[in-house]
Write a protein that holds these residues in place. Structure first.
Motif, PDB file in Angstrom:
ATOM      1  N   LYS A 161      45.622  12.657  27.790  1.00  0.00           N
ATOM      2  CA  LYS A 161      44.743  11.528  27.492  1.00  0.00           C
ATOM      3  C   LYS A 161      43.359  11.988  27.044  1.00  0.00           C
ATOM      4  CE  LYS A 161      44.804   7.941  30.348  1.00  0.00           C
ATOM      5  NZ  LYS A 161      44.904   7.087  31.564  1.00  0.00           N
ATOM      6  N   ASN A 162      42.873  13.094  27.619  1.00  0.00           N
ATOM      7  CA  ASN A 162      41.523  13.572  27.335  1.00  0.00           C
ATOM      8  C   ASN A 162      41.414  14.436  26.076  1.00  0.00           C
ATOM      9  OD1 ASN A 162      40.488  12.237  29.572  1.00  0.00           O
ATOM     10  ND2 ASN A 162      40.837  13.987  30.913  1.00  0.00           N
ATOM     11  N   ARG A 163      42.521  14.748  25.453  1.00  0.00           N
ATOM     12  CA  ARG A 163      42.493  15.539  24.220  1.00  0.00           C
ATOM     13  C   ARG A 163      41.781  14.750  23.126  1.00  0.00           C
ATOM     14  NH1 ARG A 163      47.557  19.204  23.211  1.00  0.00           N
ATOM     15  NH2 ARG A 163      46.689  19.007  21.128  1.00  0.00           N
ATOM     16  N   GLU A 164      41.112  15.480  22.254  1.00  0.00           N
ATOM     17  CA  GLU A 164      40.465  14.809  21.116  1.00  0.00           C
ATOM     18  C   GLU A 164      41.455  14.500  20.009  1.00  0.00           C
ATOM     19  OE1 GLU A 164      36.722  16.118  19.699  1.00  0.00           O
ATOM     20  OE2 GLU A 164      36.059  16.722  21.695  1.00  0.00           O
ATOM     21  N   GLN A 165      42.486  15.298  19.889  1.00  0.00           N
ATOM     22  CA  GLN A 165      43.513  15.113  18.866  1.00  0.00           C
ATOM     23  C   GLN A 165      44.871  14.972  19.551  1.00  0.00           C
ATOM     24  OE1 GLN A 165      42.966  15.065  15.439  1.00  0.00           O
ATOM     25  NE2 GLN A 165      40.807  15.063  15.993  1.00  0.00           N
ATOM     26  N   PRO A 166      45.810  14.303  18.915  1.00  0.00           N
ATOM     27  CA  PRO A 166      47.143  14.183  19.524  1.00  0.00           C
ATOM     28  C   PRO A 166      47.870  15.532  19.524  1.00  0.00           C
ATOM     29  CG  PRO A 166      47.172  13.271  17.307  1.00  0.00           C
ATOM     30  CD  PRO A 166      45.733  13.602  17.619  1.00  0.00           C
ATOM     31  N   PRO A 167      48.787  15.719  20.441  1.00  0.00           N
ATOM     32  CA  PRO A 167      49.613  16.933  20.416  1.00  0.00           C
ATOM     33  C   PRO A 167      50.368  17.017  19.092  1.00  0.00           C
ATOM     34  CG  PRO A 167      49.906  15.746  22.475  1.00  0.00           C
ATOM     35  CD  PRO A 167      49.107  14.861  21.571  1.00  0.00           C
ATOM     36  N   LYS A 168      50.817  18.203  18.770  1.00  0.00           N
ATOM     37  CA  LYS A 168      51.554  18.415  17.515  1.00  0.00           C
ATOM     38  C   LYS A 168      52.862  17.628  17.520  1.00  0.00           C
ATOM     39  CE  LYS A 168      49.914  23.082  16.511  1.00  0.00           C
ATOM     40  NZ  LYS A 168      48.933  22.785  15.557  1.00  0.00           N
ATOM     41  N   THR A 169      53.318  17.319  16.320  1.00  0.00           N
ATOM     42  CA  THR A 169      54.584  16.627  16.140  1.00  0.00           C
ATOM     43  C   THR A 169      55.720  17.579  16.491  1.00  0.00           C
ATOM     44  OG1 THR A 169      53.647  15.320  14.353  1.00  0.00           O
ATOM     45  CG2 THR A 169      56.036  15.420  14.469  1.00  0.00           C
ATOM     46  N   VAL A 170      56.663  17.072  17.279  1.00  0.00           N
ATOM     47  CA  VAL A 170      57.871  17.812  17.624  1.00  0.00           C
ATOM     48  C   VAL A 170      59.032  16.924  17.243  1.00  0.00           C
ATOM     49  CG1 VAL A 170      59.201  18.868  19.484  1.00  0.00           C
ATOM     50  CG2 VAL A 170      56.704  18.909  19.568  1.00  0.00           C
ATOM     51  N   GLU A 171      59.908  17.417  16.382  1.00  0.00           N
ATOM     52  CA  GLU A 171      61.001  16.569  15.914  1.00  0.00           C
ATOM     53  C   GLU A 171      62.199  16.671  16.853  1.00  0.00           C
ATOM     54  OE1 GLU A 171      63.236  15.466  11.774  1.00  0.00           O
ATOM     55  OE2 GLU A 171      61.471  16.730  11.754  1.00  0.00           O
ATOM     56  N   TRP A 172      62.549  15.531  17.448  1.00  0.00           N
ATOM     57  CA  TRP A 172      63.694  15.420  18.336  1.00  0.00           C
ATOM     58  C   TRP A 172      64.613  14.348  17.792  1.00  0.00           C
ATOM     59  CZ3 TRP A 172      61.256  14.995  23.902  1.00  0.00           C
ATOM     60  CH2 TRP A 172      60.499  16.132  24.150  1.00  0.00           C
ATOM     61  N   ASP A 173      65.790  14.254  18.337  1.00  0.00           N
ATOM     62  CA  ASP A 173      66.732  13.213  17.907  1.00  0.00           C
ATOM     63  C   ASP A 173      66.159  11.818  18.111  1.00  0.00           C
ATOM     64  OD1 ASP A 173      68.582  15.095  17.183  1.00  0.00           O
ATOM     65  OD2 ASP A 173      69.749  14.952  19.036  1.00  0.00           O
ATOM     66  N   ILE A 174      65.399  11.628  19.181  1.00  0.00           N
ATOM     67  CA  ILE A 174      64.871  10.290  19.471  1.00  0.00           C
ATOM     68  C   ILE A 174      63.792   9.858  18.483  1.00  0.00           C
ATOM     69  CG2 ILE A 174      65.409  10.387  21.929  1.00  0.00           C
ATOM     70  CD1 ILE A 174      62.385  10.901  22.411  1.00  0.00           C
ATOM     71  N   CYS A 175      63.235  10.793  17.746  1.00  0.00           N
ATOM     72  CA  CYS A 175      62.142  10.471  16.815  1.00  0.00           C
ATOM     73  C   CYS A 175      62.572   9.470  15.742  1.00  0.00           C
ATOM     74  CB  CYS A 175      61.601  11.738  16.163  1.00  0.00           C
ATOM     75  SG  CYS A 175      60.810  12.869  17.330  1.00  0.00           S
ATOM     76  N   LYS A 176      63.819   9.536  15.319  1.00  0.00           N
ATOM     77  CA  LYS A 176      64.314   8.629  14.272  1.00  0.00           C
ATOM     78  C   LYS A 176      64.165   7.170  14.661  1.00  0.00           C
ATOM     79  CE  LYS A 176      68.160  11.241  14.341  1.00  0.00           C
ATOM     80  NZ  LYS A 176      69.498  11.728  14.127  1.00  0.00           N
ATOM     81  N   HIS A 177      64.293   6.901  15.958  1.00  0.00           N
ATOM     82  CA  HIS A 177      64.274   5.518  16.441  1.00  0.00           C
ATOM     83  C   HIS A 177      62.950   5.127  17.081  1.00  0.00           C
ATOM     84  CE1 HIS A 177      68.525   5.584  15.635  1.00  0.00           C
ATOM     85  NE2 HIS A 177      68.642   6.682  16.366  1.00  0.00           N
ATOM     86  N   CYS A 178      62.003   6.025  17.072  1.00  0.00           N
ATOM     87  CA  CYS A 178      60.719   5.775  17.720  1.00  0.00           C
ATOM     88  C   CYS A 178      59.837   4.885  16.856  1.00  0.00           C
ATOM     89  CB  CYS A 178      60.011   7.106  18.000  1.00  0.00           C
ATOM     90  SG  CYS A 178      58.388   6.916  18.759  1.00  0.00           S
ATOM     91  N   SER A 179      59.136   3.973  17.492  1.00  0.00           N
ATOM     92  CA  SER A 179      58.240   3.070  16.759  1.00  0.00           C
ATOM     93  C   SER A 179      57.028   3.805  16.180  1.00  0.00           C
ATOM     94  CB  SER A 179      57.793   1.930  17.672  1.00  0.00           C
ATOM     95  OG  SER A 179      57.166   2.443  18.818  1.00  0.00           O
ATOM     96  N   TYR A 180      56.762   5.023  16.640  1.00  0.00           N
ATOM     97  CA  TYR A 180      55.656   5.825  16.127  1.00  0.00           C
ATOM     98  C   TYR A 180      56.100   6.778  15.019  1.00  0.00           C
ATOM     99  CZ  TYR A 180      52.847   4.227  20.083  1.00  0.00           C
ATOM    100  OH  TYR A 180      52.149   3.456  20.984  1.00  0.00           O
ATOM    101  N   ASN A 181      57.354   6.707  14.607  1.00  0.00           N
ATOM    102  CA  ASN A 181      57.914   7.640  13.648  1.00  0.00           C
ATOM    103  C   ASN A 181      57.104   7.754  12.367  1.00  0.00           C
ATOM    104  OD1 ASN A 181      59.710   8.280  11.207  1.00  0.00           O
ATOM    105  ND2 ASN A 181      60.934   9.033  12.924  1.00  0.00           N
ATOM    106  N   GLU A 182      56.755   6.627  11.775  1.00  0.00           N
ATOM    107  CA  GLU A 182      55.993   6.658  10.524  1.00  0.00           C
ATOM    108  C   GLU A 182      54.631   7.306  10.695  1.00  0.00           C
ATOM    109  OE1 GLU A 182      55.800   3.224   7.985  1.00  0.00           O
ATOM    110  OE2 GLU A 182      57.720   2.510   8.803  1.00  0.00           O
ATOM    111  N   LEU A 183      54.015   7.067  11.845  1.00  0.00           N
ATOM    112  CA  LEU A 183      52.708   7.641  12.130  1.00  0.00           C
ATOM    113  C   LEU A 183      52.810   9.159  12.253  1.00  0.00           C
ATOM    114  CD1 LEU A 183      49.772   6.877  12.712  1.00  0.00           C
ATOM    115  CD2 LEU A 183      50.395   6.638  15.101  1.00  0.00           C
ATOM    116  N   CYS A 184      53.875   9.649  12.840  1.00  0.00           N
ATOM    117  CA  CYS A 184      54.047  11.081  13.051  1.00  0.00           C
ATOM    118  C   CYS A 184      54.482  11.818  11.776  1.00  0.00           C
ATOM    119  CB  CYS A 184      55.082  11.338  14.139  1.00  0.00           C
ATOM    120  SG  CYS A 184      54.528  10.881  15.790  1.00  0.00           S
ATOM    121  N   TYR A 185      55.282  11.187  10.947  1.00  0.00           N
ATOM    122  CA  TYR A 185      55.913  11.894   9.851  1.00  0.00           C
ATOM    123  C   TYR A 185      55.517  11.433   8.457  1.00  0.00           C
ATOM    124  CZ  TYR A 185      58.664  13.665  13.657  1.00  0.00           C
ATOM    125  OH  TYR A 185      59.037  14.249  14.841  1.00  0.00           O
ATOM    126  N   SER A 186      54.442  10.668   8.338  1.00  0.00           N
ATOM    127  CA  SER A 186      54.038  10.251   6.983  1.00  0.00           C
ATOM    128  C   SER A 186      52.865  11.065   6.502  1.00  0.00           C
ATOM    129  CB  SER A 186      53.704   8.782   6.941  1.00  0.00           C
ATOM    130  OG  SER A 186      52.689   8.456   7.872  1.00  0.00           O
TER     131      SER A 186
END
Length: 186
Positions: A161-186
């Motif tokens: 929570k205290n990080r200034e930037q989000p953690p790096k993107t890690v591609e997992w199987d669940i990422c395809k169905h995640c509501s944040y997918n476009e934000l992570c991979y666009s």
């Protein structure tokens, strides 16, 4: 319970086990789930299952418990599917830990086993409810779970929570169905 511990929500606990990046976005008020069909389906299941129960019990404006059966001494959490079961279990364990910090009698492993059919003799236990699957899973908060929450999970969530930037993107199987997918991979 210190101030940092009291500001962690059940959703944050679950997201910690699902994806640190999702947790960071959520805690920085970047929410993509309003548009998610999966989230809408989960809310529908929650609203239409167990209609007679007094649902959504808020505690301190921090956690929201689906419902508590005081006669059977069970803290309930309703979920759509068991695909994120570890996250669901820890979310429910956190709720029980939080309630224990507030003075509620939570069963330990020994009393839960010894008095499984006599709730008046034991403290509260947890139950994950999967109405779509017609399954339930009993959850016990062990002393080790409490230590893991206070010494590892809660401090790690605070760090994310205290990080200034989000953690790096890690591609997992669940990422395809995640509501944040476009934000992570666009």
């Amino acid at each position: 319970m210190n101030t940092e511990e009291s500001q962690i929500t059940g959703t944050e606990i679950a997201y910690y086990f699902i994806c640190a990046r999702k947790l960071w976005f959520y805690t920085h008020n970047i929410e993509c789930e309003q548009e998610s069909d999966a989230v809408r389906m989960g809310k529908h299941i929650h609203e239409t299952s167990y209609k007679r129960k007094n649902k959504e019990i808020g505690v301190d404006g921090v956690i929201k418990i689906d419902w508590i059966d005081h006669d059977e001494k069970v803290v309930h959490e309703v979920k759509k599917s068991a695909s994120m079961e570890e996250a669901h279990q820890w979310q429910l364990k956190y709720y029980m830990w939080y309630l224990e910090q507030k003075g509620m009698d939570i069963a330990d492993e020994s009393s839960a086993k010894q008095y499984s059919d006599r709730p008046e003799k034991r403290g509260y236990i947890g139950e994950l409810n999967y109405p779509k699957l017609r399954q339930t899973k009993q959850i016990i908060l062990s002393q080790q779970d409490s230590q893991t929450l206070t010494q590892k999970i809660i401090p790690n969530i605070q760090k994310i929570k205290n990080r200034e930037q989000p953690p790096k993107t890690v591609e997992w199987d669940i990422c395809k169905h995640c509501s944040y997918n476009e934000l992570c991979y666009s």
